[in-house]
Design a protein around this motif. Structure first.
Motif, short mmCIF file in Angstrom:
data_model
loop_
_atom_site.label_atom_id
_atom_site.label_comp_id
_atom_site.label_asym_id
_atom_site.label_seq_id
_atom_site.Cartn_x
_atom_site.Cartn_y
_atom_site.Cartn_z
N PHE A 123 6.55 39.30 49.72
CA PHE A 123 5.36 38.86 48.99
C PHE A 123 4.41 40.04 48.74
N SER A 124 4.32 40.95 49.69
CA SER A 124 3.44 42.11 49.53
C SER A 124 3.89 43.00 48.38
N SER A 125 5.20 43.08 48.17
CA SER A 125 5.73 43.97 47.13
C SER A 125 6.03 43.24 45.82
N PHE A 126 5.58 42.01 45.71
CA PHE A 126 5.83 41.22 44.48
C PHE A 126 5.29 41.96 43.25
N SER A 127 6.09 41.96 42.16
CA SER A 127 5.78 42.78 40.98
C SER A 127 4.81 42.13 40.01
N GLY A 128 4.61 40.81 40.09
CA GLY A 128 3.71 40.15 39.14
C GLY A 128 4.44 39.43 38.03
N ASN A 129 5.79 39.50 38.00
CA ASN A 129 6.55 38.81 36.97
C ASN A 129 6.58 37.31 37.24
N ASP A 130 6.33 36.53 36.21
CA ASP A 130 6.20 35.08 36.36
C ASP A 130 7.48 34.44 36.89
N MET A 131 8.63 34.79 36.31
CA MET A 131 9.88 34.18 36.74
C MET A 131 10.23 34.60 38.16
N GLN A 132 10.00 35.87 38.48
CA GLN A 132 10.28 36.34 39.84
C GLN A 132 9.43 35.60 40.85
N TRP A 133 8.19 35.29 40.45
CA TRP A 133 7.29 34.58 41.36
C TRP A 133 7.82 33.19 41.70
N LYS A 134 8.29 32.50 40.68
CA LYS A 134 8.83 31.15 40.91
C LYS A 134 10.06 31.22 41.80
N ASP A 135 10.92 32.20 41.55
CA ASP A 135 12.12 32.35 42.37
C ASP A 135 11.75 32.69 43.81
N LEU A 136 10.75 33.56 43.95
CA LEU A 136 10.31 33.98 45.28
C LEU A 136 9.77 32.79 46.07
N LYS A 137 8.92 32.00 45.43
CA LYS A 137 8.35 30.82 46.10
C LYS A 137 9.45 29.84 46.50
N THR A 138 10.35 29.58 45.54
CA THR A 138 11.42 28.61 45.80
C THR A 138 12.32 29.07 46.94
N GLY A 139 12.66 30.35 46.92
CA GLY A 139 13.51 30.90 47.98
C GLY A 139 12.85 30.79 49.34
N PHE A 140 11.58 31.09 49.40
CA PHE A 140 10.85 31.01 50.66
C PHE A 140 10.80 29.56 51.17
N TYR A 141 10.53 28.63 50.28
CA TYR A 141 10.43 27.22 50.69
C TYR A 141 11.78 26.73 51.22
N ARG A 142 12.85 27.07 50.51
CA ARG A 142 14.18 26.60 50.93
C ARG A 142 14.55 27.15 52.30
N GLU A 143 14.28 28.44 52.50
CA GLU A 143 14.62 29.03 53.80
C GLU A 143 13.77 28.41 54.91
N ALA A 144 12.51 28.13 54.60
CA ALA A 144 11.64 27.51 55.61
C ALA A 144 12.17 26.12 55.97
N LYS A 145 12.63 25.37 54.96
CA LYS A 145 13.15 24.01 55.24
C LYS A 145 14.49 24.09 55.98
N ASP A 146 15.26 25.16 55.71
CA ASP A 146 16.57 25.28 56.35
C ASP A 146 16.49 25.96 57.71
N THR A 147 15.33 26.57 58.01
CA THR A 147 15.18 27.31 59.28
C THR A 147 13.99 26.72 60.04
N PRO A 148 14.26 25.76 60.93
CA PRO A 148 13.15 25.09 61.64
C PRO A 148 12.19 26.06 62.31
N GLN A 149 12.73 27.18 62.84
CA GLN A 149 11.85 28.13 63.53
C GLN A 149 10.85 28.74 62.55
N LEU A 150 11.32 29.08 61.33
CA LEU A 150 10.43 29.66 60.32
C LEU A 150 9.39 28.64 59.88
#
Length: 890
Positions: A189-216
């Motif tokens: 997230f700190s190195s995010f480039s500001g691209n709109d599509m990348q942002w959506k992918d980044l958010k989605t990826g983070f949410y999925r991993e959080a849901k799949d990783t109880p510890q996270l």
């Protein structure tokens, strides 16, 4: 161009979606409607009943229907040779967390492609944020009470406050994740480039991993709880946002975005930017190009920076053969600019003209003198308006005024020695309050003569009220005229900007304040009309219609809209009072004596409110005079709005509920008081009958004079509604369908019997709907005659010459003649049938031109008339209160 022959205004909503509209298309076709005229139907806030709070202009509101629903409906309309007129809202959108453009801004800030779409001053105080006034208390108190909540779901992190939810900025993510101890995602997230599509992918990826990783997920939830429970941590997160949560009241004195009027949750667009125009209209134009939409109505065009340029951009996008009207409030002597490439207005100007026609101008002084005795300390109307405009500027639009001052100062438009903020805010307010119209439309310096005249009038009004500021007002006048020795471009930009606020100032100071205070004859306290005016002569009305035919023959003729202050037939009832001032004010005096013991001591209502209540009950009382619980509830709700809009004894920001309750109790008490009802009911019954005659005349004129008649939903029946939301109540279409089935089935013998029933049992509204049905169908079958035909004033001779208006529409060999009663008290009985007294019409004739046909058919009665140039009024109106004649050319 597929211009409408007639329109039917529909308020699509979750309670009346496209599927429900489908069910009444057959009915509308038989009624004679050519065009369905829809309220905004794009995605709006959940539950929106009006559609002007759009969140996404690229979708049809899911609570109303789907694009497929609309396509199917469009196919049905095409089969019936009907069209669709769509209301659009280019001035503003909903300031709401569900608005995808705002969400994108809140997350990505300057990297969002929508960052400059809204009229926001991002540099205000160096914040780099937009004020977000959704808090019910100051921010400090909200943080203390822990009412601001952080949340995490598939949309990412958000800040929630009860029903409000706003996404957090991308820069918030690393700050939150810092507290989890997990650095991988923090770095992404700190190195995010500001691209709109990348942002959506980044958010989605983070949410999925959080849901799949109880510890996270657990660590994320724990971090959120820690921030929630720390005022300092919450403040750190707030600092990272592109929005600044604040108490809604703060915008009365400080604001860094342009809003619709004074409504915080409607944020305005920078529609003057070609990119904003192109993006906002993309889907709308697709629907137009595909043939699903046949015409556009432009809402609140005065809010745009340059309305003239907007209409030209829109016309270029649509092509020359596309029907476009604009919502524009015109003052009495103001005209729509002829160089705008539009077909006209949405009809408030017509509403005012026909409303004034049915008012007896000769009695203005009598009304004024009597009203002044009731309210001796009320200022002149012009003084009242000016004072209330200043009130709105100071108490409700202080933030807007401050921003105009900053623009004046930052652009170095004032003399160097003049930098007193409070003084110049006052002077600017004094000048802006003096504008006699909503706004002017400057395109360049030098201004044209009419624009100069308007600025001069504003200056003179300001000087008349505040003579001590004359010299300072002169300074501003020179800036507005572009005659000061300052940068021309900066002066022009300042003038343009000021014009975006003179309109809201007029709307809030006049329509939403003064209209609820100056109560001389409240039928004229109406959008487009003015209580300052009192009556229009028959000759004056003819002149207005001839000008309408010349300039904008396809402008809309409206008599009721979602914005009108009271129902079209309630206004006609009250206009009867203009004919009988002595009787009316005698009744007022009598009722005041009867009811003096029914009010609470040292409480409301005051004399002005009491006088208003009497008029409200006269106009809104059902024909059966049954003031049941529903009527009482509706009336109380209306009176609450009246009191708060007037801002004399109560207001929306700080309501005086004790005073309001006293007004409600008084209203209920007089309706249950035998002595009052014994005096009130016979008079109200008379007013209702005579008002019905005027209403029928208003209906017929609307359909037959130059312009496109508009029927607001449900007003085929008597319209005695109050202001919104009362005028959006459900419509009983089943009963209307039964009526129209009856009309289609009449043979000649049935008709004679029914006509008699119409005029005696008029309370069931069949006579109004029948009049509309006959007139609309005649128009539908003769569209060119009414769209392009001449408008010929006709003379009435004899005793009733001032009581009736008459005119002809003529094209080639086709003729239509209309005769309508205007002043009714002396020529109609106060009870019984809606038929003129024969003795009052004796010796009065309709004079026809020499070239007019000799044989006519009366559309209402189906009676044949032969004439050698004149017809007795008794011949025309002995069975029906007005006449609609056509010559037989088939």
């Amino acid at each position: 161009m597929r211009s409408p022959s007639s329109t039917y205004r529909i308020q699509l909503s979750p309670d009346f979606p496209l599927e429900e509209l489908w069910k009444i298309v057959d009915y509308l076709e038989v009624l004679g409607i050519s065009t369905i005229y829809s309220a905004p139907f794009f995605q709006a806030r959940e539950g929106s009943t009006h559609g002007y709070d759009i969140t996404d202009p690229y979708k049809i509101n899911r609570e109303i229907g789907t694009l497929e629903n609309f396509r199917l409906l469009s196919e049905l309309l095409k089969e019936k040779k009907m069209t669709w007129l769509q209301d659009i809202v280019p001035n503003h959108m909903a300031f709401d967390g569900t608005n995808p453009w705002l969400r994108d801004i809140f997350e990505l800030g300057p990297d969002s492609k929508y960052y400059n779409f809204f009229d926001i001053d991002w540099d205000y105080k160096g914040w780099g944020k937009i004020m977000s006034p959704f808090l019910g208390n100051p921010l400090e108190e909200v943080l203390e009470s822990n009412d601001l909540k952080l949340n995490f779901d598939r949309e990412g992190f958000s800040l929630n406050y009860f029903d409000h939810s706003y996404p957090l900025s991308v820069r918030s993510y690393s700050k939150i994740l810092e507290k989890t101890g997990i650095n991988g995602w923090k770095e992404k997230f700190s190195s995010f480039s500001g691209n709109d599509m990348q942002w959506k992918d980044l958010k989605t990826g983070f949410y999925r991993e959080a849901k799949d990783t109880p510890q996270l997920e657990s660590k994320v939830r724990e971090a959120i709880r820690g921030i929630r429970n720390s005022k300092e941590s919450m403040q750190e997160i707030l600092e990272l946002q592109y929005f600044k949560p604040c108490h809604w009241k703060e915008t009365e004195q400080e604001i860094n975005y342009r809003r619709f009027f004074t409504i915080n949750d409607l944020i305005c667009l920078r529609m003057e930017d070609p990119e904003v125009f192109k993006t906002y209209h993309h889907y709308i134009l697709e629907l137009c190009e595909s043939g699903l939409i046949d015409g556009l109505r432009i809402d609140h065009i005065d809010g745009l920076l340059d309305p003239a340029a907007y209409t030209k951009m829109l016309r270029k996008a649509l092509g020359d053969n596309f029907y476009v009207i604009v919502e524009k409030i015109l003052e009495w002597d103001e005209n729509l600019p002829l160089d705008w490439p539009v077909q006209g207005t949405s009809g408030y100007d017509f509403l005012a003209e026909v409303n004034q026609l049915f008012t007896k101008a000769d009695n203005k002084e009598k009304f004024t003198e009597a009203y002044e005795k009731i309210i001796p300390r009320l200022p002149e109307y012009e003084d009242l308006v000016y004072d209330k405009k200043l009130f709105i500027l100071k108490k409700r639009m202080g933030g807007e005024l401050h921003n105009l001052w900053l623009m004046l100062k930052d652009n170095q438009l004032l003399p160097e020695e003049e930098q007193d903020e409070e003084k110049w805010k006052k002077v600017l307010g004094i000048f802006l309050a003096g504008f006699p119209v909503y706004r002017i439309y400057p395109e360049k310096f030098p201004l044209d003569e009419l624009q100069k005249k308007t600025i001069e009038q504003a200056f003179q009004h300001a000087v008349n009220f505040k003579k001590e500021y004359r010299q300072d007002l002169e300074v501003l006048k020179k800036i507005f005229l572009g005659e000061a020795e300052k940068d021309q471009e900066k002066m022009f930009r300042f003038l343009h900007r000021c014009q975006q606020f003179t309109g809201p100032l007029a709307a809030k100071g006049v329509e939403d304040t003064s209209f609820y205070i100056f109560n001389r004859l409240v039928s004229h306290n109406e959008v487009g009309d003015s209580p300052e005016n009192f009556g229009l002569s028959i000759e004056g009305f003819h002149q207005k219609m001839q000008q309408r035919k010349k300039d904008f023959p396809l402008s809309v003729n409206a008599t009721a809209t979602h914005d009108t202050k009271r129902g079209e037939d309630a206004r006609m009832r009250l206009n009867v009072l203009s004919e009988i001032p002595e009787e009316w004010f005698t009744k007022v005096e009598e009722w005041n004596k009867i009811t003096q013991n029914l009010r609470k001591e040292d409480s409301g209502p005051g004399p002005n409110e009491t006088y208003f209540i009497y008029q409200t009950l006269l106009g809104g009382m059902p024909f059966d005079q049954n003031a049941d619980e529903e009527f009482l509830t509706r009336t109380k709700d209306y009176l609450q709005k009246v009191l708060r809009e007037a801002k004399v004894h109560s207001n929306w920001a700080d309501p005086d509920e004790e005073y309001e309750s006293a007004v409600f109790e008084f209203t209920e008490a007089i309706l249950n008081d035998d002595a009052f009802r014994k005096s009130f009911d016979p008079f109200q019954k008379k007013i209702a009958l005579l008002g019905a005659v005027k209403s029928l005349g208003q209906t017929l004129l609307k359909v037959t004079v130059p312009g496109v008649p508009d029927i607001y939903q449900g007003t085929e029946f008597w319209d005695l509604s109050y202001v919104d939301p009362d005028n959006r109540r459900p419509v009983d279409y089943d009963l209307r369908k039964r009526y129209i089935t009856d009309f289609k089935s009449y043979n000649k013998d049935d008709l004679n019997k029914e006509i008699s029933s119409f005029t005696t049992s008029f309370s069931n509204a069949k006579i109004k709907m029948y009049s509309l049905f006959k007139a609309l169908n005649l128009r539908r079958k003769n569209e060119k005659l009414f769209e392009k035909g001449e408008y010929l004033p006709l003379e009435i001779s004899g005793k009733a010459s001032e009581n009736f208006i008459a005119f002809a529409r003529k094209m080639d060999q086709k003729w239509c003649v209309v005769v309508v009663p205007v002043l009714v008290n002396s020529v109609f009985e106060a009870e019984g049938k809606l038929i003129p007294k024969p003795e009052e019409l004796e010796g009065s004739y309709l004079q026809l031109p020499a070239e007019a046909p000799k044989k006519w058919l009366n559309e209402f009665t189906q009676g044949q008339i032969s004439t050698e140039g004149k017809v007795e009024l008794n011949t025309l109106c002995s069975e029906f209160p007005m006449a609609l004649l056509k010559n037989n050319t088939e």
